[in-house]
Design an enzyme around this catalytic site. Sequence first.
Site, short mmCIF file in Angstrom:
data_model
loop_
_atom_site.label_atom_id
_atom_site.label_comp_id
_atom_site.label_asym_id
_atom_site.label_seq_id
_atom_site.Cartn_x
_atom_site.Cartn_y
_atom_site.Cartn_z
N HIS A 115 -29.78 65.48 -25.33
CA HIS A 115 -31.05 64.84 -24.63
C HIS A 115 -31.16 65.82 -23.38
O HIS A 115 -30.52 65.85 -22.57
CB HIS A 115 -30.64 63.69 -24.27
CG HIS A 115 -32.07 62.60 -23.86
ND1 HIS A 115 -32.31 61.51 -24.43
CD2 HIS A 115 -32.64 63.06 -22.46
CE1 HIS A 115 -33.36 61.17 -23.62
NE2 HIS A 115 -33.70 61.90 -22.50
N HIS A 131 -37.08 57.00 -25.76
CA HIS A 131 -36.71 56.85 -24.39
C HIS A 131 -36.31 54.92 -24.54
O HIS A 131 -37.65 54.65 -24.29
CB HIS A 131 -37.33 57.35 -23.37
CG HIS A 131 -37.06 58.81 -22.99
ND1 HIS A 131 -37.12 59.62 -23.91
CD2 HIS A 131 -36.53 59.37 -21.91
CE1 HIS A 131 -36.90 60.84 -23.21
NE2 HIS A 131 -36.31 60.40 -22.04
N GLU A 177 -34.86 52.31 -20.37
CA GLU A 177 -34.39 53.18 -19.38
C GLU A 177 -34.77 52.45 -18.28
O GLU A 177 -35.67 52.79 -17.31
CB GLU A 177 -34.59 54.55 -19.37
CG GLU A 177 -34.06 55.28 -18.23
CD GLU A 177 -34.64 56.74 -18.11
OE1 GLU A 177 -35.56 57.31 -19.00
OE2 GLU A 177 -33.79 57.52 -17.40
N GLN A 186 -44.50 60.62 -22.12
CA GLN A 186 -43.83 60.06 -20.73
C GLN A 186 -44.51 58.94 -20.29
O GLN A 186 -44.06 58.26 -19.62
CB GLN A 186 -44.08 61.34 -19.99
CG GLN A 186 -43.77 61.14 -18.34
CD GLN A 186 -42.29 61.22 -17.89
OE1 GLN A 186 -41.60 62.38 -18.09
NE2 GLN A 186 -41.54 60.17 -17.73
N HIS A 191 -34.77 67.44 -21.08
CA HIS A 191 -36.22 68.06 -20.94
C HIS A 191 -36.47 69.23 -20.42
O HIS A 191 -36.53 69.53 -19.02
CB HIS A 191 -36.84 66.86 -19.71
CG HIS A 191 -36.61 65.42 -20.28
ND1 HIS A 191 -37.86 64.64 -20.74
CD2 HIS A 191 -35.74 64.50 -20.41
CE1 HIS A 191 -37.34 63.45 -21.13
NE2 HIS A 191 -36.29 63.29 -20.76
N ASP A 238 -29.94 65.30 -19.88
CA ASP A 238 -31.21 64.67 -19.51
C ASP A 238 -32.18 65.67 -18.59
O ASP A 238 -33.13 65.99 -18.95
CB ASP A 238 -31.14 63.27 -18.77
CG ASP A 238 -32.33 62.54 -18.91
OD1 ASP A 238 -33.31 62.69 -19.50
OD2 ASP A 238 -32.43 61.27 -18.41
FE FE2 Z 1 -34.85 61.47 -20.72
#
Ligand code: FE2
Length: 410
Positions: A54, A207, A210, A149, A56, A306
Amino acid sequence: MLFQNARIENAPVTSFRIADGKFEAIGPDLTPNPGEEVIDLGGKLVLPPFIESHVHLDTCLTAGDPVWNLTGTLFEGIECWAKRKDKLSKQDIKDRVNRAVRLYAAHGVQHIRTHVDVTDPSLVAMETMVELREELKGVMNIQIVAFPQEGILSYPGGKQLMIDAVKLGADAVGAIPHFEFTREYSVESLNFALELAAKEGKLVDVHCDEIDDEASRGLETVAARALELELFDKVTASHTTAMHSYNNAYVVRLMRLLKMSRINFVSNPLVNTHLQGRMDTYPKRRGVTRVKELTEAGLNVSFGHDDIFDPWYPMGTGNLRDVVFMGLHVCQMMGYEDIMNAYKFITTNAAKTLHLGDSYGVAPGRPASFVVMDAETYYDALNTNAAVLCSYKEGKKIAESRPAQGAVLF
Ligand code: FE2
């Protein structure tokens, strides 16, 4: 080529032979063939290559550009990124991802699952990442998640952008239920994402929850749809930090569904510890999902970084040892066996999440991809932050290091 004196996954020393890019044989009695190259590993630890499950990559290596996130909060991170987004171009993404992939490779990583923001009508990051996946495939296996996002229902044209991202070549469909405007949007976004994945034959990585809000319950919808659509372990719930705050009575009920659904979990201990609990005074929540309990229940959990040096997390060199080290501390998994086996969070467990199947693992007939660490066991490797001495991908060495020498002068 014959490798001798190897400790494969903490086991007693053995030998293995690679030929034509594959593991040909493994066993203590292997002897060199006439003229065969022999490498003595001196009892060092051999592991399957590390897997970043995981991250980005589209935001990596942007911390401080153009401004630093001074509070370290998620919200200031979003403000910083809004200022950086103007500079986002194909070349900018390619330069940064190439640098990040080399950092990862130096630390023995050969597989990366990256989430790519698709709440952008130009889809430039998705298009670029699809090109990078092809350009880098000899050294890094990259899996791409279409990541909304700013939401699927809460962002104009969000559903169509997800469909377009899948058409462009995403390997997995994402969602962000806790960020959608309403609970109804949250449920609808998950129905949409999992149905899209089922229809297109894609994986799913959400996601999921979170947030420290114990009322954030996207996870039960993810698990229910994974079960009903028979997607099962093709589905992954990332983060699930709200599960840290759920009441135990609810978790007992939820666990039954999670086990039936067989979904995977990815926890991101560095970033979750850094970003969660920010609304708390004291006591402050750790904000990491229930790794120990999920593992004990037989569910598959892996660890991810992450963010690598970006507005949301100001550190990171692509060394997954940092992730495992933090994960074991914050999840209170520091028993001897826990430490010895912790490499599985960034190897075999992550391989299940990425559905690598028979293309992964140190076993005869599989691709000769492995790392050699400057330690005899994973316990020592973790404790001493041991270097990856070399990384072989399909029989070809793609990275090596020589540990620094130091001396105490008394
Ligand atoms: Fe993430």
